[in-house]
Design a protein around this motif. Sequence first.
Motif: not given
Length: 573
Positions: A280-285, A287-288, A304, A340
């Motif tokens: 979650p700290s390196q991948d926005q999708f 984390e969301e 996406y 990603n």
Amino acid sequence: MSIIAGVKQYIQAMVDKVSGMKVLILDTETVGIISMVFSQSDILRHEVYLTENIEAESFFEQEEKMRHMNAVCFLRPTNKNFIKLSQELKNPKYNEYHVFFTNVVPHHRLEQLACCDEHEVVRQVQEFYADVYAVGHELFSLNLPSTARLTENANVWSSYEESVFDRMIEGLLSVCLNLRMVPSLRYTASSQLTRQVAERLQKRLQEEQGLCEGLERERRGEPAPVLLLLDRRNDPVTPLLNQWTYQAMIHELLTMENNRVDMRKAEGIRPELEMIVMSPSQDQFFEENMLANFGDLGVSIQKYVSDYQKQTKNTTKIESIEEMQRFVDQYPEFRKLSGNVSKHVAVVHELSRLVEVNGLLDVSQVEQEIACSDNRQEHYKAVLELLQNEKVTHFQKLRLVLLYAIRYEGDPSIPKLKQELHRHGIDEGQVKRVDQLLRYAGQHVRSVDLFQSKSWTPFKAIAKHVQGVENVYTQHKSHLHGVAESLMKGKLKESTYPYIESYRSSTIGKDQKVSRAVVFVVGGTTFEEARDVAELNKAAEGSRTIVLGGTTIHNSFTFLTDVALLDMPKGAE
């Protein structure tokens, strides 16, 4: 409160404090701790050109001196690491050594290092409290997969159990210092193990009184935070259930270790996607969407892909996960544009395939019925039906019987289901798991009414389609959810979850709401419980008031593997 932010801040400060070309010297645990919050490219941006593992055999074989580089040592304060570091300092390879330990260091250890620094290359020694694996903003693990034997009498613990117990205490001390809190300690009354952890942690906090007094002054009248210790044995149901939210599904069906997912067994997987990171700290999708149910996830992943289609001006019509996967495979420029996106398409495609080939919709429906309602006759019939279904794997069949045995412990129908497992080719070692689990977490151990018996709801009438996942397949709420909610409202019964009295804050009154809490599950937590905590935090006007931790993060396989160790001879773990 964010455990990722706390750990990341320490590591950032560490590499920023040292100028010039750097080598990062780590141990096996700190390699994992850093990888949870920093990518390799993040580290490179801080002029770190080399990483070494002090535990590797090759570390001391390299004789070449590299005086143009400064060493940043990020190590756990273990006996083994002090011996290795002392050996390095007697014959240093690098120009300067900046030493950062992940936890509190005993004074005699600092004296030992000073004696070994004959060449005066050590420029600083600091304590940075980052002794845990930050899985998410509100979730941490200690990566201790085997803790079941800690539930035995402490007099028969082996050196392994003692080391696991000590690691647990050090990890919890680090969390308190990282989150800048001196908490009141509460434990589970029926669990001698959680009481032992609370008492030892209390002792450690008292030994670090100087640090704690500074944190107490920072509070400025804020109600005392609480650290609540729960025992996995009070809820053996949650780790056994199939999962239907993204992060939890990945761990259950593919397994996630230190946020890394091994995709090598996925059908037709491309080489660059065989090992992927889901952080979650390196991948926005991620984390969301990591807490999204599988139905909503399908919509998000389609959007996406659609967004990137617009960028590539591609008009291919995409309506299913299979079509998304084909699209990604057919257009190399799309893969190049966003690794990603193709990563998430590949993962969702594989999850969908596993759900289909293993009949997980049918299995999960019955699991949820057993976990959320009381109807022995209907449940027995439903389990029996799935045991005869060739599409359902042996492991899924075993889990259904385990859930049934926990729900209806002592019922004469349980031996019949065990016989059915035998009849369908499941070996004796696996069938024994039923008795093992009841010994580990049966009614004689649990102090709570885990099921709080509810009336029967006939789910057969509900359509089985992915969009309905949220209602049908994620209705179960973990026991931890109710406990954490009561804790924050100041309604948690002291008779069931008492304080360590000598370490109870004088500012806590009866029914007083709690401002901040760490809930730690001895025996391992789950991603379903992390989802429940996230929901509670969201309800608290978006602020993270609860951080969840566990000795490990279980899926059903790791949970049962740990329980099975109770029957293994000592020293075999």
